[in-house]
Design a protein around this motif. Structure first.
Motif, PDB file in Angstrom:
ATOM      1  N   ARG A 241     -35.367 -28.694  12.701  1.00 31.00           N
ATOM      2  CA  ARG A 241     -35.194 -27.258  12.917  1.00 31.00           C
ATOM      3  C   ARG A 241     -36.436 -26.650  13.571  1.00 31.00           C
ATOM      4  NH1 ARG A 241     -36.760 -22.672  10.837  1.00 31.00           N
ATOM      5  NH2 ARG A 241     -37.995 -23.680   9.197  1.00 31.00           N
ATOM      6  N   ILE A 242     -37.598 -27.027  13.070  1.00 31.24           N
ATOM      7  CA  ILE A 242     -38.841 -26.421  13.558  1.00 31.24           C
ATOM      8  C   ILE A 242     -39.156 -26.854  14.981  1.00 31.24           C
ATOM      9  CG2 ILE A 242     -41.357 -26.465  13.247  1.00 31.24           C
ATOM     10  CD1 ILE A 242     -40.850 -26.337  10.241  1.00 31.24           C
ATOM     11  N   VAL A 243     -39.026 -28.146  15.268  1.00 28.49           N
ATOM     12  CA  VAL A 243     -39.404 -28.592  16.621  1.00 28.49           C
ATOM     13  C   VAL A 243     -38.425 -28.053  17.663  1.00 28.49           C
ATOM     14  CG1 VAL A 243     -40.623 -30.619  15.777  1.00 28.49           C
ATOM     15  CG2 VAL A 243     -38.206 -30.831  16.417  1.00 28.49           C
ATOM     16  N   LYS A 244     -37.183 -27.842  17.271  1.00 23.63           N
ATOM     17  CA  LYS A 244     -36.260 -27.230  18.222  1.00 23.63           C
ATOM     18  C   LYS A 244     -36.653 -25.781  18.491  1.00 23.63           C
ATOM     19  CE  LYS A 244     -31.580 -25.858  19.246  1.00 23.63           C
ATOM     20  NZ  LYS A 244     -30.190 -25.638  18.786  1.00 23.63           N
ATOM     21  N   GLU A 245     -37.006 -25.061  17.438  1.00 20.27           N
ATOM     22  CA  GLU A 245     -37.421 -23.669  17.610  1.00 20.27           C
ATOM     23  C   GLU A 245     -38.608 -23.556  18.569  1.00 20.27           C
ATOM     24  OE1 GLU A 245     -38.284 -22.077  13.794  1.00 20.27           O
ATOM     25  OE2 GLU A 245     -36.176 -21.698  13.273  1.00 20.27           O
ATOM     26  N   LYS A 246     -39.460 -24.567  18.557  1.00 21.18           N
ATOM     27  CA  LYS A 246     -40.653 -24.534  19.408  1.00 21.18           C
ATOM     28  C   LYS A 246     -40.405 -25.084  20.804  1.00 21.18           C
ATOM     29  CE  LYS A 246     -44.000 -24.349  15.693  1.00 21.18           C
ATOM     30  NZ  LYS A 246     -45.283 -24.848  15.150  1.00 21.18           N
ATOM     31  N   GLY A 247     -39.180 -25.559  21.064  1.00 25.30           N
ATOM     32  CA  GLY A 247     -38.840 -25.926  22.435  1.00 25.30           C
ATOM     33  C   GLY A 247     -38.616 -27.391  22.718  1.00 25.30           C
ATOM     34  N   ALA A 248     -38.700 -28.262  21.711  1.00 28.93           N
ATOM     35  CA  ALA A 248     -38.411 -29.681  21.951  1.00 28.93           C
ATOM     36  C   ALA A 248     -36.969 -29.835  22.395  1.00 28.93           C
ATOM     37  CB  ALA A 248     -38.683 -30.509  20.705  1.00 28.93           C
ATOM     38  N   PHE A 249     -36.744 -30.779  23.287  1.00 30.60           N
ATOM     39  CA  PHE A 249     -35.437 -30.943  23.911  1.00 30.60           C
ATOM     40  C   PHE A 249     -34.563 -31.966  23.178  1.00 30.60           C
ATOM     41  CE2 PHE A 249     -33.973 -34.491  26.640  1.00 30.60           C
ATOM     42  CZ  PHE A 249     -32.716 -34.016  26.988  1.00 30.60           C
ATOM     43  N   LEU A 250     -35.179 -32.955  22.553  1.00 32.45           N
ATOM     44  CA  LEU A 250     -34.430 -34.072  21.985  1.00 32.45           C
ATOM     45  C   LEU A 250     -35.135 -34.569  20.735  1.00 32.45           C
ATOM     46  CD1 LEU A 250     -31.966 -35.922  22.786  1.00 32.45           C
ATOM     47  CD2 LEU A 250     -33.628 -37.451  23.860  1.00 32.45           C
ATOM     48  N   HIS A 251     -34.336 -34.950  19.727  1.00 32.62           N
ATOM     49  CA  HIS A 251     -34.896 -35.488  18.486  1.00 32.62           C
ATOM     50  C   HIS A 251     -34.355 -36.892  18.285  1.00 32.62           C
ATOM     51  CE1 HIS A 251     -35.868 -34.785  13.924  1.00 32.62           C
ATOM     52  NE2 HIS A 251     -36.741 -35.576  14.515  1.00 32.62           N
ATOM     53  N   ASN A 252     -35.257 -37.831  18.060  1.00 32.80           N
ATOM     54  CA  ASN A 252     -34.900 -39.230  17.846  1.00 32.80           C
ATOM     55  C   ASN A 252     -35.288 -39.616  16.427  1.00 32.80           C
ATOM     56  OD1 ASN A 252     -34.406 -42.001  18.024  1.00 32.80           O
ATOM     57  ND2 ASN A 252     -36.390 -42.411  18.974  1.00 32.80           N
ATOM     58  N   VAL A 253     -34.307 -39.620  15.522  1.00 35.77           N
ATOM     59  CA  VAL A 253     -34.548 -40.065  14.156  1.00 35.77           C
ATOM     60  C   VAL A 253     -34.242 -41.557  14.098  1.00 35.77           C
ATOM     61  CG1 VAL A 253     -33.880 -39.843  11.735  1.00 35.77           C
ATOM     62  CG2 VAL A 253     -33.981 -37.808  13.192  1.00 35.77           C
ATOM     63  N   MET A 254     -35.257 -42.366  13.804  1.00 35.03           N
ATOM     64  CA  MET A 254     -35.099 -43.809  13.820  1.00 35.03           C
ATOM     65  C   MET A 254     -35.477 -44.398  12.469  1.00 35.03           C
ATOM     66  SD  MET A 254     -38.221 -44.504  16.463  1.00 35.03           S
ATOM     67  CE  MET A 254     -39.842 -43.815  16.177  1.00 35.03           C
ATOM     68  N   PRO A 255     -34.924 -45.548  12.122  1.00 34.27           N
ATOM     69  CA  PRO A 255     -35.173 -46.116  10.800  1.00 34.27           C
ATOM     70  C   PRO A 255     -36.530 -46.791  10.714  1.00 34.27           C
ATOM     71  CG  PRO A 255     -33.771 -47.592  12.071  1.00 34.27           C
ATOM     72  CD  PRO A 255     -33.955 -46.348  12.912  1.00 34.27           C
ATOM     73  N   ILE A 256     -37.160 -46.695   9.569  1.00 33.66           N
ATOM     74  CA  ILE A 256     -38.395 -47.432   9.347  1.00 33.66           C
ATOM     75  C   ILE A 256     -38.100 -48.931   9.404  1.00 33.66           C
ATOM     76  CG2 ILE A 256     -38.073 -47.369   6.822  1.00 33.66           C
ATOM     77  CD1 ILE A 256     -41.094 -47.423   6.526  1.00 33.66           C
ATOM     78  N   ILE A 257     -39.008 -49.696   9.990  1.00 33.05           N
ATOM     79  CA  ILE A 257     -38.939 -51.157   9.977  1.00 33.05           C
ATOM     80  C   ILE A 257     -39.940 -51.614   8.929  1.00 33.05           C
ATOM     81  CG2 ILE A 257     -39.280 -53.264  11.311  1.00 33.05           C
ATOM     82  CD1 ILE A 257     -38.609 -51.646  13.820  1.00 33.05           C
ATOM     83  N   ALA A 258     -39.467 -52.230   7.848  1.00 35.50           N
ATOM     84  CA  ALA A 258     -40.342 -52.495   6.703  1.00 35.50           C
ATOM     85  C   ALA A 258     -40.208 -53.908   6.161  1.00 35.50           C
ATOM     86  CB  ALA A 258     -40.055 -51.480   5.593  1.00 35.50           C
TER      87      ALA A 258
END
Length: 504
Positions: A241-258
């Motif tokens: 929510r916050i990064v979109k409000e500040k103007g980011a165009f794309l969000h990449n949520v990726m899984p931790i490799i552990a």
């Protein structure tokens, strides 16, 4: 884009096409300004459609890092691992430029050059910007990108804007210092090592300030976030929510490799990785606030080729030394090839939309979404044998359209493992079937008798009838067939609940 199937189901207000990628993957970008769409048209990391057609490469010129992440362990000379921070050769700027030009001449569909490590590019500013400066002069047809943890971003934002760099990725895993302290044991800031909540607070402040500065300068920003179950998984909705409000165009949520064998803190302390279903659910939850990237392959810091493949071994320094590259001639060929690829991409997109508009409207009962797995070697085509696939792309078809969900990697292809068992006693085939257990259809060019039977037993219908067809077109066609045969209807209890809801 509407499918030619209507029912009495009301359109859902949340997660519409403009935010969650509903409809065809091509239409997920349609609402964006032309300036942004032009920038990402042939960028495989920023555009889901482009990643089928265009290649990327990373050059490892930045060995030092100014923060420590509990999920990271940078390794060298590790060609068999595919994950961030791993490289086989660390290059000087001169070597990097030479390699880029050799790769670009040999792979004309390579459109993007990124610096992503193995440390942090902005913790190595001289090496990073010398590479970019030379490439902008000697290979001006290549898009330039940088990925950073953001700690030094405000200090480098102006320098970034001076070069031909209009794509930046920032890894932002939290906006709460308390959560950050569980992810980052320390940062190196103003010539001293800082730990705990204070370190996380400084990092977060710098990331947010840097993001704002890039947006002010017209730089396109993608935000990466590593999903760590039990630590930041729920919190990433607020990050999105916050990064979109500040103007980011794309969000990449990726899984931790552990995996423990990688030697990371989280791996050695038993931090679990998210399941595919958990990752998908979080991406969907964030999608209401942000365009989501779902085709990330968490590439090596020296990756070469299409997403999902790595041709780095073809372009080691000793092999490049033996190559003769006429880059001026190569640029002419590259321009022709990339124009052809863009034309193919746009043609396929228009074809799919026209087919939808021309098909007759039919009234069908309320239906449910169906997930389908696809084996492909690239090009947006179903062109791979089941037994050769090292990963499967997963699509969801529904009456809203076709959307890309993500990818499922397998430990080894079926043809290489057959019925051999791993340490847990699970065969290669059983492992693949388990990875695809939530899919109802598997689209591939061919599939053998044994895996066919195993897939059917698991409730996954193999389908080789759409070989060499465009993926989305085939997924849509199979879904229409399922609708016509009543195989995708909502269960009776769900239909009744929907009817009661609409009546109320």
């Amino acid at each position: 884009m509407k499918l030619p199937v209507l029912n009495d189901e009301k359109t859902e207000s949340a997660g519409g096409c403009s935010s969650s990628g509903c409809g065809s993957s091509a239409s997920a970008m349609d609402h964006l300004p032309d300036t942004i769409r032009d920038k990402v048209a042939n960028h495989p990391c920023f555009s889901e459609q482009a990643h089928h057609y265009f290649a990327r490469m990373h050059v490892a010129v930045a060995p030092a890092c100014n923060i420590q992440c509990n999920y990271c362990n940078r390794k060298y000379d590790c060609s068999n691992e595919s994950r961030p921070g791993v490289v086989s050769e660390v290059l000087s700027p001169a070597q990097a430029v030479k390699k880029v030009k050799a790769v670009a001449a040999a792979i004309p569909q390579m459109s993007v050059l990124g610096i992503a490590g193995p440390g942090d590019p902005l913790a190595n500013p001289q090496r990073t910007f010398e590479t970019f400066r030379r490439l902008s002069e000697e290979a001006p047809d290549i898009k330039l990108c940088v990925s950073t943890n953001g700690l030094n971003l405000p200090a480098c934002a102006e320098e970034i804007s001076k070069h031909n760099i209009d794509h930046v990725t920032i890894t932002i895993n939290c906006v709460d210092p308390e959560i950050g302290a569980r992810i980052y044991p320390w940062i190196f800031w103003e010539n001293r090592r800082i730990r705990g909540v204070e370190a996380a607070r400084i990092l977060i402040e710098q990331q947010q300030k840097g993001l704002e500065m890039l947006i002010e300068r017209g730089v396109l920003v993608k935000v990466n976030s590593v999903m760590i179950p039990g630590i930041n998984d729920e919190h990433l909705k607020e990050v999105s929510r916050i990064v979109k409000e500040k103007g980011a165009f794309l969000h990449n949520v990726m899984p931790i490799i552990a995996e423990a064998e990688h030697g990371t803190y989280f791996g050695l302390t038993g931090q679990r990785e998210p399941t595919a279903a958990e990752l998908e659910a979080l991406q969907d939850a964030c999608a209401g606030d942000m365009n989501m990237m779902r085709h990330c392959r968490q590439c090596r810091a020296d990756a070469v080729g299409l997403l999902g493949e790595d041709r780095g071994e073809e372009f080691t320094l000793d092999k490049i030394d033996a190559m003769e590259v006429d880059y001026e001639a190569a640029m002419v060929q590259r321009a022709e090839v990339q124009q052809q690829l863009l034309a193919q991409l746009n043609s396929q997109r228009n074809k799919l939309q026209n087919q939808v508009q021309e098909q007759p409207i039919r009234i069908l009962p309320p239906s449910r979404p169906v997930k389908m797995a696809v084996a492909t070697k690239g090009g947006g085509i179903i062109n791979q044998h089941f037994g050769h696939a090292t990963e499967f792309l997963v699509y969801e078809a529904s009456q809203k359209g076709v959307r890309f969900i993500g990818h499922r990697q397998v430990d080894k292809p079926y043809c290489e493992g057959g019925s051999s068992c791993g340490d847990d006693g699970e065969t290669v085939l059983q492992s693949i079937v388990r990875q695809l257990e939530d899919c109802e259809v598997l689209l591939c060019s061919k599939v053998g008798y044994e895996p066919w039977s195993a897939l059917e037993e698991a409730g996954i219908q193999p389908d080789g009838e759409h070989a060499m067809e465009p993926i989305e077109e085939a997924v849509q066609a199979v879904y229409q067939q399922m609708l016509a045969r009543g195989l995708a209807e909502k269960p009776a209890d769900q239909q009744q609940s929907l009817s009661q809801l609409q009546t109320a």
